[in-house]
Motif scaffolding. Structure first.
Motif, PDB file in Angstrom:
ATOM      1  N   ARG A 152       0.860  -1.297  -0.031  1.00 26.25           N
ATOM      2  CA  ARG A 152       0.055   0.070  -0.035  1.00 26.25           C
ATOM      3  C   ARG A 152       0.915   1.471  -0.018  1.00 26.25           C
ATOM      4  NH1 ARG A 152      -4.877  -1.916   4.308  1.00 26.25           N
ATOM      5  NH2 ARG A 152      -5.289  -3.684   2.979  1.00 26.25           N
ATOM      6  N   PRO A 153       1.789   1.639  -0.979  1.00 26.05           N
ATOM      7  CA  PRO A 153       2.550   2.777  -1.023  1.00 26.05           C
ATOM      8  C   PRO A 153       1.771   3.888  -1.003  1.00 26.05           C
ATOM      9  CG  PRO A 153       2.082   1.648  -3.234  1.00 26.05           C
ATOM     10  CD  PRO A 153       1.608   0.602  -2.532  1.00 26.05           C
ATOM     11  N   GLY A 154       0.420   4.001  -1.453  1.00 23.10           N
ATOM     12  CA  GLY A 154      -0.497   5.257  -1.414  1.00 23.10           C
ATOM     13  C   GLY A 154      -0.662   5.650  -0.047  1.00 23.10           C
ATOM     14  N   GLU A 155      -0.818   4.692   0.994  1.00 24.46           N
ATOM     15  CA  GLU A 155      -1.271   4.833   2.486  1.00 24.46           C
ATOM     16  C   GLU A 155       0.185   5.301   3.008  1.00 24.46           C
ATOM     17  OE1 GLU A 155      -3.219   1.643   4.110  1.00 24.46           O
ATOM     18  OE2 GLU A 155      -4.738   1.511   2.626  1.00 24.46           O
ATOM     19  N   ILE A 156       1.253   4.580   2.624  1.00 24.74           N
ATOM     20  CA  ILE A 156       2.376   5.313   3.295  1.00 24.74           C
ATOM     21  C   ILE A 156       2.731   6.496   3.070  1.00 24.74           C
ATOM     22  CG2 ILE A 156       5.091   4.826   3.145  1.00 24.74           C
ATOM     23  CD1 ILE A 156       4.540   2.108   2.394  1.00 24.74           C
ATOM     24  N   GLY A 207       2.194   9.495 -10.542  1.00 25.77           N
ATOM     25  CA  GLY A 207       1.558  10.722 -10.251  1.00 25.77           C
ATOM     26  C   GLY A 207       0.591  10.728  -9.060  1.00 25.77           C
ATOM     27  N   ALA A 208      -0.178   9.449  -8.954  1.00 24.05           N
ATOM     28  CA  ALA A 208      -0.985   9.441  -7.927  1.00 24.05           C
ATOM     29  C   ALA A 208      -0.644   9.255  -6.493  1.00 24.05           C
ATOM     30  CB  ALA A 208      -1.850   7.925  -8.099  1.00 24.05           C
ATOM     31  N   LEU A 209       0.761   9.191  -6.287  1.00 21.93           N
ATOM     32  CA  LEU A 209       1.285   8.977  -5.171  1.00 21.93           C
ATOM     33  C   LEU A 209       1.659  10.527  -4.540  1.00 21.93           C
ATOM     34  CD1 LEU A 209       4.301   6.248  -5.524  1.00 21.93           C
ATOM     35  CD2 LEU A 209       2.191   6.092  -4.417  1.00 21.93           C
ATOM     36  N   GLU A 211      -0.531  12.484  -4.364  1.00 22.04           N
ATOM     37  CA  GLU A 211      -2.148  12.914  -4.123  1.00 22.04           C
ATOM     38  C   GLU A 211      -2.114  13.731  -2.996  1.00 22.04           C
ATOM     39  OE1 GLU A 211      -6.504  11.211  -2.931  1.00 22.04           O
ATOM     40  OE2 GLU A 211      -4.906  10.001  -3.379  1.00 22.04           O
ATOM     41  N   GLY A 212      -2.641  15.107  -2.833  1.00 22.26           N
ATOM     42  CA  GLY A 212      -2.749  15.943  -1.895  1.00 22.26           C
ATOM     43  C   GLY A 212      -1.505  16.961  -1.756  1.00 22.26           C
ATOM     44  N   PHE A 213      -0.830  16.727  -2.894  1.00 22.60           N
ATOM     45  CA  PHE A 213       0.403  17.597  -3.102  1.00 22.60           C
ATOM     46  C   PHE A 213       0.144  18.571  -4.552  1.00 22.60           C
ATOM     47  CE2 PHE A 213       2.179  14.508  -0.216  1.00 22.60           C
ATOM     48  CZ  PHE A 213       3.042  15.378   0.696  1.00 22.60           C
ATOM     49  N   GLU A 214       0.707  19.668  -4.686  1.00 20.87           N
ATOM     50  CA  GLU A 214       0.566  20.470  -5.726  1.00 20.87           C
ATOM     51  C   GLU A 214       1.921  20.367  -6.491  1.00 20.87           C
ATOM     52  OE1 GLU A 214       0.410  25.101  -7.073  1.00 20.87           O
ATOM     53  OE2 GLU A 214      -1.107  24.375  -5.470  1.00 20.87           O
ATOM     54  N   LEU A 215       1.966  19.583  -7.581  1.00 13.75           N
ATOM     55  CA  LEU A 215       3.368  19.635  -8.119  1.00 13.75           C
ATOM     56  C   LEU A 215       3.895  20.823  -8.656  1.00 13.75           C
ATOM     57  CD1 LEU A 215       2.841  16.412 -10.248  1.00 13.75           C
ATOM     58  CD2 LEU A 215       4.682  16.708  -8.501  1.00 13.75           C
ATOM     59  N   VAL A 216       5.165  21.332  -8.291  1.00 10.34           N
ATOM     60  CA  VAL A 216       5.899  22.407  -8.579  1.00 10.34           C
ATOM     61  C   VAL A 216       6.501  22.318 -10.082  1.00 10.34           C
ATOM     62  CG1 VAL A 216       6.260  23.103  -6.389  1.00 10.34           C
ATOM     63  CG2 VAL A 216       8.050  22.044  -7.842  1.00 10.34           C
ATOM     64  N   ASP A 217       6.494  23.602 -10.832  1.00  9.37           N
ATOM     65  CA  ASP A 217       7.063  23.471 -12.299  1.00  9.37           C
ATOM     66  C   ASP A 217       8.517  22.771 -12.311  1.00  9.37           C
ATOM     67  OD1 ASP A 217       7.023  24.280 -14.866  1.00  9.37           O
ATOM     68  OD2 ASP A 217       8.831  25.527 -14.484  1.00  9.37           O
ATOM     69  N   PRO A 218       8.673  21.646 -13.168  1.00  4.61           N
ATOM     70  CA  PRO A 218       8.042  21.573 -14.243  1.00  4.61           C
ATOM     71  C   PRO A 218       7.184  20.283 -14.121  1.00  4.61           C
ATOM     72  CG  PRO A 218      10.216  20.348 -14.408  1.00  4.61           C
ATOM     73  CD  PRO A 218      10.121  21.333 -13.069  1.00  4.61           C
ATOM     74  N   GLY A 219       6.554  19.847 -13.032  1.00  2.26           N
ATOM     75  CA  GLY A 219       5.818  18.734 -12.722  1.00  2.26           C
ATOM     76  C   GLY A 219       6.396  17.501 -12.972  1.00  2.26           C
ATOM     77  N   LEU A 220       5.951  16.454 -13.277  1.00  2.00           N
ATOM     78  CA  LEU A 220       6.330  15.083 -13.176  1.00  2.00           C
ATOM     79  C   LEU A 220       7.182  14.686 -14.538  1.00  2.00           C
ATOM     80  CD1 LEU A 220       6.458  12.205 -11.178  1.00  2.00           C
ATOM     81  CD2 LEU A 220       4.373  11.700 -12.615  1.00  2.00           C
TER      82      LEU A 220
END
Length: 254
Positions: A152-156, A207-209, A211-220
């Motif tokens: 469960r990496p997302g939960e971590i 990208g789903a990991l 979640e709850g964060f706003e990626l800063v430029d230049p993103g992923l």
């Protein structure tokens, strides 16, 4: 895993069994040394970015063996008062890190398993150095692809996010299944045959990991594409940035 990474970086802190496993991996993914350098360079650029934006405390999870450009060295170049806690579960890493950091102010080394984030977050050594009431930088450099889907990496990551104050940053690099799919599949098989879990993920999964964060430029983006210096692109001038085998990003918690 830390000793394999050390070998790919040209280090000496590895055993014969590590070198034998590494050579098997290099047969199917010869670009791994360049990828390891790209990952190290990305982490340095990201830490420098955070420090220049006022982050003075860092939690480095799955730190690996010490190498040039350690997090505390980069952060303290910008702010000598920056504090860093390194966390790993490999006893060899802990011994080397503690030897390196002996007498160093503002740094600590803690034994912890990323699969148990709550235990890390309440560890006395972490709480002594990190004030979770203030923004911090959490670093997950080339470690989440060693966490299986069943773990469960997302939960971590969510547990870490919940402990982070607004204005905190998550720095993550992750092996991509989209780089060279056939080679990645063979590389994964070699890792697993050596008893080492490896779960490369695609862009959407990584990208789903965040979640709850706003990626800063230049993103992923691919490792050498995140705010690169000219030298960061040299290894990939011919093969392209996807030869770095990993995607990376920096997210801020609002």
């Amino acid at each position: 895993m830390a000793r394999l990474y050390d070998y790919f970086l040209g280090g000496k802190d590895n055993f014969a069994a590590d070198r034998a496993a590494a050579e098997k991996i290099l047969e199917v993914a010869p670009e791994l040394p360049a990828a390891a350098r790209a990952n190290r360079a990305f982490l340095g650029r990201a830490v420098r970015h955070l420090a220049r934006n006022g982050i003075t405390q860092f939690l480095d999870l799955g730190t690996g063996l010490p190498a040039p450009g350690n997090v505390h060295e980069v952060a303290q170049e910008v702010d000598p008062g920056a504090r860093v806690v390194y966390v790993d579960h490999d006893p060899v890493v802990l011994v080397h890190a503690r030897a390196l950091l002996e007498g160093q102010g503002g740094t600590g080394v803690v034994h912890g398993d990323l699969r148990e984030p709550e235990a890390i977050l309440r560890d006395p050594g972490v709480l002594e150095a990190i004030d979770f009431g203030r923004p911090l930088g959490v670093l997950l450099g080339a470690v989440m692809h060693h966490i299986a889907d069943s773990e469960r990496p997302g939960e971590i990551v969510a547990a870490l996010r919940e402990a982070m104050a607004p204005g905190s940053f998550l720095v993550m690099s992750h092996g991509s299944s989209e780089a060279r799919p056939a080679a990645v599949e063979r590389c994964t098989e070699v890792y697993r045959s050596a008893g080492l879990p490896l779960t490369p993920r695609d862009r959407d999964e990584i990208g789903a990991l965040f979640e709850g964060f706003e990626l800063v430029d230049p993103g992923l983006v691919w490792l050498p594409q995140w705010r690169p210096d000219l030298s960061d692109m040299i290894d990939f001038a011919a093969a392209g940035p996807q030869a770095s085998l990993g995607l990376c990003g920096v997210g801020v918690k609002r």
